[in-house]
Design a protein around this motif. Structure first.
Motif, PDB file in Angstrom:
ATOM      1  N   ASP A  45       0.808  -1.222   0.000  1.00  0.00           N
ATOM      2  CA  ASP A  45       0.000   0.000   0.000  1.00  0.00           C
ATOM      3  C   ASP A  45       0.835   1.261   0.000  1.00  0.00           C
ATOM      4  OD1 ASP A  45      -2.341  -1.502   0.016  1.00  0.00           O
ATOM      5  OD2 ASP A  45      -2.337  -1.639   2.216  1.00  0.00           O
ATOM      6  N   LEU A  46       2.117   1.148  -0.338  1.00  0.00           N
ATOM      7  CA  LEU A  46       2.977   2.323  -0.383  1.00  0.00           C
ATOM      8  C   LEU A  46       3.512   2.519  -1.799  1.00  0.00           C
ATOM      9  CD1 LEU A  46       5.101   1.786   2.871  1.00  0.00           C
ATOM     10  CD2 LEU A  46       3.224   3.427   2.523  1.00  0.00           C
ATOM     11  N   PRO A  47       3.557   3.778  -2.292  1.00  0.00           N
ATOM     12  CA  PRO A  47       4.172   4.041  -3.600  1.00  0.00           C
ATOM     13  C   PRO A  47       5.683   3.934  -3.481  1.00  0.00           C
ATOM     14  CG  PRO A  47       3.477   6.099  -2.595  1.00  0.00           C
ATOM     15  CD  PRO A  47       2.998   5.011  -1.679  1.00  0.00           C
ATOM     16  N   VAL A  48       6.278   3.123  -4.359  1.00  0.00           N
ATOM     17  CA  VAL A  48       7.716   2.868  -4.290  1.00  0.00           C
ATOM     18  C   VAL A  48       8.312   3.061  -5.679  1.00  0.00           C
ATOM     19  CG1 VAL A  48       9.491   1.138  -3.807  1.00  0.00           C
ATOM     20  CG2 VAL A  48       7.434   1.232  -2.384  1.00  0.00           C
ATOM     21  N   ASN A  49       9.477   3.690  -5.726  1.00  0.00           N
ATOM     22  CA  ASN A  49      10.252   3.802  -6.960  1.00  0.00           C
ATOM     23  C   ASN A  49      11.548   3.043  -6.789  1.00  0.00           C
ATOM     24  OD1 ASN A  49       8.631   6.612  -6.827  1.00  0.00           O
ATOM     25  ND2 ASN A  49       8.965   6.019  -8.963  1.00  0.00           N
ATOM     26  N   VAL A  50      11.826   2.187  -7.759  1.00  0.00           N
ATOM     27  CA  VAL A  50      13.065   1.417  -7.688  1.00  0.00           C
ATOM     28  C   VAL A  50      13.879   1.707  -8.934  1.00  0.00           C
ATOM     29  CG1 VAL A  50      12.037  -0.417  -6.298  1.00  0.00           C
ATOM     30  CG2 VAL A  50      12.029  -0.600  -8.782  1.00  0.00           C
ATOM     31  N   SER A  51      15.166   1.437  -8.814  1.00  0.00           N
ATOM     32  CA  SER A  51      16.046   1.571  -9.977  1.00  0.00           C
ATOM     33  C   SER A  51      16.781   0.263 -10.177  1.00  0.00           C
ATOM     34  CB  SER A  51      17.048   2.724  -9.759  1.00  0.00           C
ATOM     35  OG  SER A  51      17.892   2.436  -8.655  1.00  0.00           O
ATOM     36  N   ILE A  52      17.374   0.130 -11.354  1.00  0.00           N
ATOM     37  CA  ILE A  52      18.135  -1.081 -11.648  1.00  0.00           C
ATOM     38  C   ILE A  52      19.516  -0.691 -12.156  1.00  0.00           C
ATOM     39  CG2 ILE A  52      16.121  -2.527 -12.168  1.00  0.00           C
ATOM     40  CD1 ILE A  52      16.672  -2.052 -15.136  1.00  0.00           C
ATOM     41  N   SER A  53      20.446  -1.601 -11.977  1.00  0.00           N
ATOM     42  CA  SER A  53      21.781  -1.475 -12.562  1.00  0.00           C
ATOM     43  C   SER A  53      21.956  -2.644 -13.519  1.00  0.00           C
ATOM     44  CB  SER A  53      22.866  -1.492 -11.483  1.00  0.00           C
ATOM     45  OG  SER A  53      22.703  -0.412 -10.586  1.00  0.00           O
ATOM     46  N   ALA A  54      22.802  -2.447 -14.538  1.00  0.00           N
ATOM     47  CA  ALA A  54      22.931  -3.478 -15.573  1.00  0.00           C
ATOM     48  C   ALA A  54      24.369  -3.590 -16.042  1.00  0.00           C
ATOM     49  CB  ALA A  54      22.019  -3.184 -16.754  1.00  0.00           C
ATOM     50  N   GLY A  55      24.760  -4.814 -16.355  1.00  0.00           N
ATOM     51  CA  GLY A  55      26.033  -5.069 -17.006  1.00  0.00           C
ATOM     52  C   GLY A  55      25.774  -5.717 -18.359  1.00  0.00           C
ATOM     53  N   ILE A  56      26.529  -5.280 -19.371  1.00  0.00           N
ATOM     54  CA  ILE A  56      26.256  -5.725 -20.736  1.00  0.00           C
ATOM     55  C   ILE A  56      27.499  -6.370 -21.321  1.00  0.00           C
ATOM     56  CG2 ILE A  56      25.415  -5.041 -23.011  1.00  0.00           C
ATOM     57  CD1 ILE A  56      24.424  -2.420 -21.666  1.00  0.00           C
ATOM     58  N   ALA A  57      27.312  -7.576 -21.846  1.00  0.00           N
ATOM     59  CA  ALA A  57      28.382  -8.253 -22.584  1.00  0.00           C
ATOM     60  C   ALA A  57      27.886  -8.526 -23.990  1.00  0.00           C
ATOM     61  CB  ALA A  57      28.787  -9.551 -21.890  1.00  0.00           C
ATOM     62  N   MET A  58      28.786  -8.365 -24.977  1.00  0.00           N
ATOM     63  CA  MET A  58      28.400  -8.511 -26.385  1.00  0.00           C
ATOM     64  C   MET A  58      29.026  -9.775 -26.971  1.00  0.00           C
ATOM     65  SD  MET A  58      26.491  -5.863 -26.986  1.00  0.00           S
ATOM     66  CE  MET A  58      26.378  -5.915 -28.771  1.00  0.00           C
ATOM     67  N   PHE A  59      28.164 -10.538 -27.665  1.00  0.00           N
ATOM     68  CA  PHE A  59      28.642 -11.697 -28.424  1.00  0.00           C
ATOM     69  C   PHE A  59      28.876 -11.255 -29.869  1.00  0.00           C
ATOM     70  CE2 PHE A  59      28.847 -16.088 -29.804  1.00  0.00           C
ATOM     71  CZ  PHE A  59      28.339 -16.052 -31.102  1.00  0.00           C
ATOM     72  N   PRO A  60      29.989 -11.599 -30.499  1.00  0.00           N
ATOM     73  CA  PRO A  60      31.031 -12.531 -30.011  1.00  0.00           C
ATOM     74  C   PRO A  60      32.256 -11.833 -29.421  1.00  0.00           C
ATOM     75  CG  PRO A  60      31.271 -12.218 -32.354  1.00  0.00           C
ATOM     76  CD  PRO A  60      30.119 -11.344 -31.944  1.00  0.00           C
ATOM     77  N   SER A  61      32.236 -10.489 -29.379  1.00  0.00           N
ATOM     78  CA  SER A  61      33.470  -9.781 -28.994  1.00  0.00           C
ATOM     79  C   SER A  61      33.864 -10.043 -27.540  1.00  0.00           C
ATOM     80  CB  SER A  61      33.291  -8.276 -29.223  1.00  0.00           C
ATOM     81  OG  SER A  61      32.171  -7.797 -28.502  1.00  0.00           O
ATOM     82  N   ASP A  62      32.890 -10.259 -26.643  1.00  0.00           N
ATOM     83  CA  ASP A  62      33.209 -10.483 -25.229  1.00  0.00           C
ATOM     84  C   ASP A  62      33.225 -11.958 -24.856  1.00  0.00           C
ATOM     85  OD1 ASP A  62      33.485  -7.793 -24.636  1.00  0.00           O
ATOM     86  OD2 ASP A  62      31.345  -7.535 -24.288  1.00  0.00           O
ATOM     87  N   GLY A  63      32.941 -12.824 -25.778  1.00  0.00           N
ATOM     88  CA  GLY A  63      32.930 -14.256 -25.486  1.00  0.00           C
ATOM     89  C   GLY A  63      31.979 -14.966 -26.432  1.00  0.00           C
ATOM     90  N   GLU A  64      32.239 -16.280 -26.618  1.00  0.00           N
ATOM     91  CA  GLU A  64      31.433 -17.043 -27.561  1.00  0.00           C
ATOM     92  C   GLU A  64      30.551 -18.065 -26.879  1.00  0.00           C
ATOM     93  OE1 GLU A  64      33.977 -18.736 -30.488  1.00  0.00           O
ATOM     94  OE2 GLU A  64      34.536 -16.785 -31.352  1.00  0.00           O
ATOM     95  N   HIS A  65      30.632 -18.168 -25.549  1.00  0.00           N
ATOM     96  CA  HIS A  65      29.823 -19.130 -24.811  1.00  0.00           C
ATOM     97  C   HIS A  65      29.070 -18.408 -23.696  1.00  0.00           C
ATOM     98  CE1 HIS A  65      31.883 -22.290 -26.982  1.00  0.00           C
ATOM     99  NE2 HIS A  65      33.049 -21.740 -26.627  1.00  0.00           N
ATOM    100  N   PHE A  66      27.984 -19.043 -23.254  1.00  0.00           N
ATOM    101  CA  PHE A  66      27.128 -18.398 -22.266  1.00  0.00           C
ATOM    102  C   PHE A  66      27.898 -18.098 -20.974  1.00  0.00           C
ATOM    103  CE2 PHE A  66      23.365 -17.248 -20.065  1.00  0.00           C
ATOM    104  CZ  PHE A  66      23.489 -17.780 -18.775  1.00  0.00           C
ATOM    105  N   ASP A  67      28.629 -19.066 -20.482  1.00  0.00           N
ATOM    106  CA  ASP A  67      29.310 -18.853 -19.196  1.00  0.00           C
ATOM    107  C   ASP A  67      30.276 -17.680 -19.263  1.00  0.00           C
ATOM    108  OD1 ASP A  67      27.918 -20.936 -18.079  1.00  0.00           O
ATOM    109  OD2 ASP A  67      29.492 -22.430 -18.470  1.00  0.00           O
ATOM    110  N   ALA A  68      31.032 -17.577 -20.366  1.00  0.00           N
ATOM    111  CA  ALA A  68      32.002 -16.490 -20.488  1.00  0.00           C
ATOM    112  C   ALA A  68      31.292 -15.146 -20.570  1.00  0.00           C
ATOM    113  CB  ALA A  68      32.878 -16.702 -21.720  1.00  0.00           C
ATOM    114  N   LEU A  69      30.230 -15.076 -21.373  1.00  0.00           N
ATOM    115  CA  LEU A  69      29.489 -13.822 -21.503  1.00  0.00           C
ATOM    116  C   LEU A  69      28.828 -13.436 -20.191  1.00  0.00           C
ATOM    117  CD1 LEU A  69      27.786 -14.389 -24.973  1.00  0.00           C
ATOM    118  CD2 LEU A  69      29.457 -12.621 -24.435  1.00  0.00           C
TER     119      LEU A  69
END
Length: 849
Positions: A532-556
């Motif tokens: 019952d309370l108005p709340v504002n939240v924010s988010i932070s994000a990290g971005i990895a690009m395929f294929p320059s930052d890695g070619e597999h899910f774990d690496a990215l």
């Protein structure tokens, strides 16, 4: 040789003869009536009368009726040795008829000859010799009287043709047909009827069925039954239709469909009886089998559909209605495609039909839609039925069972093992699996993929202060807002705690990835209500690009996760790329985008104009509008940099409209200054077509400027035609209807095809400067230029060569009959005031041709 000139209205009969004199022919004998009076009568008879000197084949008398029928006058026929050839132009026919006369010695009655009139029409004449008539002393002359029987002959011919047709039809009818007289004696039968009973014409005709049966015929029982049925039909006085069974004489019982039609005379006497018998044994057997099959189908728990060869439904069973909700009357005659759910693409059905056509059957799982709209799974078996004789497909049969219950159980188990229970999003394992599959596909197609790890800022504080229930509600709301951006390119999942993952395939670079994060940040940042309370939240994000930052899910994922913590260290509410260089490039692109948006909104962009030269005359006939951006701090920014950014971020719509308006207004000013023949060429972007704004922008520019539409030329690249082809073609047709000109820019560098040259009437082709620049030194480029010019001229299109930098190239283009050119050899792009000065001269500076 005898020449007769005929009998005229004054009763004169003239004869000139080598051996017979006029007096010999006309002097009456004591036993004859007066010859002139007889000739007068013959002359006026309403029938054809001729006198024929048969030995000499000369007509010596030709009465008025002959003239009326043939349109040949007496003067043309009498005494003319070629008269018979006129009347009977076919030599063989005439020779045969004259031979008949010689053989019968002129004693024939009603001998019919077909003569040809003056107009070429054919008349059938029945000739009879007039025996005993002799006029004059001339010998060898026979008299003939003729009747025109053309109409009767034609009627006889039609009657004969009809009889032939009826006999042919009667003979080839597959049914057994009998025609009997009033006493039921056989008058006429067709071969099918006689073959069944094994009778010849002599054994059948003139006998009744009872008389044939009394000869101990093998089918005597059936013949006696038939005789009784015929008598019942006679007594009823009307046609009868019944089904009968009879022994075929070989111990086999056959079924027949029998029609009997009696006819009576005026006094009620029996005249004829027509009997038509059709053997329906096979049909009844087939009907019985079909009835049994129908009963089996109705008792089946599987739904069954039977279609004809054109895939139209002809039968469904009760289980079909129970499963689909459709009654039989609602689907008969329709295509089973009405049940499609839309869950399968065209390639699925192409593979299905390929298997069905090659192997005759297909089985597999398919999703269809019930009448109430519910989509459900089926296990379906399809079969194609073929005609035995020729192998053509006659029917398709589909049987299916409802897999809903089994699927529901399987999906529930799969959901619990792969979905996050709080948010309903894929869990960590499922997200990793789906992401891996996307990355494998991207590796094959060489696409870029952005992997974004997102964390809710200060989640622990909110969770501890508002309670776990509010914390779960916050996670669900964040998940919902992230999923709202979901499309076919995106995977959204919850990893653990307050950490989410968004994977975007086929991104065009870091700028688009940054746009995506900004959009997600804005969506999540809107106020939500928790406890019952108005709340504002924010988010932070990290971005990895395929294929320059890695070619597999774990690496990215590892690099994106590290970038996320770097973003949090920088103050939260922001994002960070995994690579510092990429991060700076993305930021730089965003800065240029923001500055470009401001430049468009403040209308600080300007246009320059490059002259278009008519090569044969050297005159300036038009100009191409080119957009320029002078940044107050960065200086001049090239179009090759800011136009792709405008296309990527959606500013191309506003930019394209701005250029169109400015160019149209400038052209209006030059027209008013005394250059009404000047053309204005404006480039269009493929993105403008994709956004559907081109037509409206062109109409607005024409309305604001008031220029004639045929003075505006729109240039589009071949790539425009690849995006939603039919929609683009529709827009181009409407643009042509407005009256504007259309040209293809950079022809030969994209996806050249004659198809769109046929479908849309373009006005000009522009040869790309990459071919023109090396026209002199590169034989391959020269061949391409020559081929494009030849193609354009054959299609009635103008050709413009761009990038002309030397007089040698210009001369070669003239030699190849290129229509127009532009390039630094003539002029660089000019500011409006400088271009106006150029218009005062017929030839631009630098032109020396």
């Amino acid at each position: 040789m005898i020449t007769v000139e005929g009998f005229n209205a004054n009763d004169h009969f003239y004869l000139e003869a080598g051996e017979t004199t006029r007096e010999e022919l006309t002097e009456p004998e004591a036993s004859e009536p007066n010859s002139p009076q007889v000739l007068e009568v013959l002359q006026r008879l309403p029938v054809l009368v001729i006198a024929l000197d048969l030995p000499r084949r000369i007509i010596v008398f030709w009465n008025q009726e002959c003239e009326s029928v043939t349109a040949y006058r007496s003067e043309e026929i009498v005494g003319n040795p070629g008269a018979l050839q006129l009347l009977y132009p076919e030599p063989v026919y005439l020779a045969r008829k004259l031979a008949d006369l010689h053989e019968t010695q002129s004693s024939l009655r009603n001998m019919e000859w077909t003569l040809t009139t003056r107009s070429g029409s054919k008349r059938r004449i029945a000739w009879s010799a007039i025996e005993g008539l002799k006029i004059g002393a001339a010998s060898g002359i026979s008299w003939w009287i003729g009747l025109d029987v053309t109409a009767r002959s034609e009627a006889d011919r039609r009657l004969r043709d009809r009889d032939k047709l009826l006999n042919s039809v009667f003979r080839h009818l597959p049914d057994m047909v009998y025609l009997k007289d009033g006493e039921s004696r056989w008058l006429l039968t067709n071969p099918a009827a006689r073959a069944v009973l094994g009778l010849t014409e002599q054994e059948a005709y003139g006998y009744t069925d009872l008389e044939i049966a009394n000869r101990n015929h093998p089918a005597s029982a059936g013949l006696r039954h038939s005789a009784l049925a015929e008598e019942a039909t006679w007594q009823s006085g009307r046609a009868s239709h019944m089904q009968e069974t009879a022994d075929d004489g070989q111990g086999n019982v056959r079924s027949f469909d029998v029609v009997r039609v009696p006819t009576f005379g005026r006094r009620g006497q029996r005249l004829h009886l027509l009997v038509v018998r059709r053997d329906i044994t096979d049909q009844r057997i087939a009907a019985t089998k079909l009835e049994l099959a129908g009963r089996v189908l109705e008792q089946s728990t599987d739904g069954i559909i039977i279609t004809d060869e054109k895939n139209r439904i002809i039968m469904v069973n009760g289980a079909f209605s129970e499963i689909t909700g459709y009654q039989a009357a609602e689907v008969l005659g329709r295509d089973p495609g009405m049940l499609a759910s839309g869950q399968h693409g065209p390639e699925f059905f192409q593979a299905l039909w390929k298997t069905l056509n090659e192997e005759g059957r297909w089985a597999g799982e398919i999703w269809n839609r019930r009448k109430n709209g519910e989509v459900y799974p089926q296990w379906m078996s399809l079969s194609a039925l073929h005609q035995r004789a020729h192998g053509e497909i006659t029917h398709y049969v589909a049987s299916f069972s409802d897999l809903s219950s089994r699927k529901a159980a399987e999906e529930k188990i799969a959901y619990l093992s792969s979905q996050d229970l709080i948010t309903g999003l894929p869990n960590r394992a499922q997200t990793a699996l789906r992401s891996t599959l996307v990355l494998k596909h991207a590796q094959a197609t060489r696409e870029q993929v952005a992997l974004i790890v997102i964390d809710v800022d200060n989640f622990k504080t909110l969770n501890d202060s508002l309670g776990h229930a509010a914390g779960d509600q916050l996670l669900r709301e964040v998940g919902n807002r992230l999923s709202a951006a979901h499309n076919e390119r995106t995977i959204v999942g919850r990893l653990s705690g307050d950490e989410f993952l968004v994977l975007v395939r086929n991104v065009q670079g870091t700028a688009e990835a940054a746009h995506m994060v900004n959009a997600l940040t804005e969506a999540v940042g809107r106020t939500m209500t928790l406890a019952d309370l108005p709340v504002n939240v924010s988010i932070s994000a990290g971005i990895a690009m395929f294929p320059s930052d890695g070619e597999h899910f774990d690496a990215l994922f590892g690099r994106a996760d590290s970038a996320l913590y770097a973003a949090k260290r920088n103050g939260r509410g922001t994002y960070q790329f995994a690579n510092a260089t990429m991060n700076e490039a993305a930021l730089e692109r965003l800065r240029i985008e923001a500055a470009l948006r401001t430049a468009i909104e403040s209308d600080t962009l300007r246009l320059e104009y490059q002259p278009l030269i008519h090569l044969p005359s050297g005159r300036i006939v038009g100009t191409e509008a080119l957009c320029r951006w002078d940044h107050p701090e960065r200086g001049s920014i090239p179009p090759g940099l800011f136009i792709p950014i405008a296309e990527d971020c959606g500013l191309i719509e506003a930019l394209g409209g701005l250029v169109l308006r400015k160019a149209a207004l400038q052209l209006r000013a030059w027209h008013d200054a005394g250059h009404p023949e000047l053309m204005m060429s404006v480039n269009l972007s493929a993105r403008q077509f994709q956004r559907g704004v081109v037509l409206k922008q062109v109409e607005d520019a024409l309305a604001i400027s008031g220029i004639s539409p045929d003075r505006l030329e729109l240039e589009l690249t071949e790539s425009v035609l690849l995006h939603d082809g039919e929609a683009v073609m529709a827009v181009l047709r409407r643009l042509k209807a407005l009256g504007v000109k259309l040209s293809i820019d950079d022809f030969g560098t994209g996806y050249s095809s004659f198809a769109y040259l046929r479908r849309i009437k373009f006005d000009k082709i522009k040869i790309d400067q990459s071919f023109v620049r090396d026209l002199i030194d590169d034989p391959d480029n020269a061949a391409i230029v020559r081929g494009v010019i030849s193609l354009a001229l054959s299609l009635g299109l103008a050709v413009l060569a761009e990038g002309v930098e030397t007089e040698e190239v210009a001369q070669r283009l003239r030699h190849l009959q290129c229509t127009y050119a532009q390039g630094y050899h003539f002029d660089r792009p000019l500011r409006p005031e400088v271009f106006a000065q150029r218009l005062q001269s017929l030839r631009p500076s630098g032109f020396t041709g």
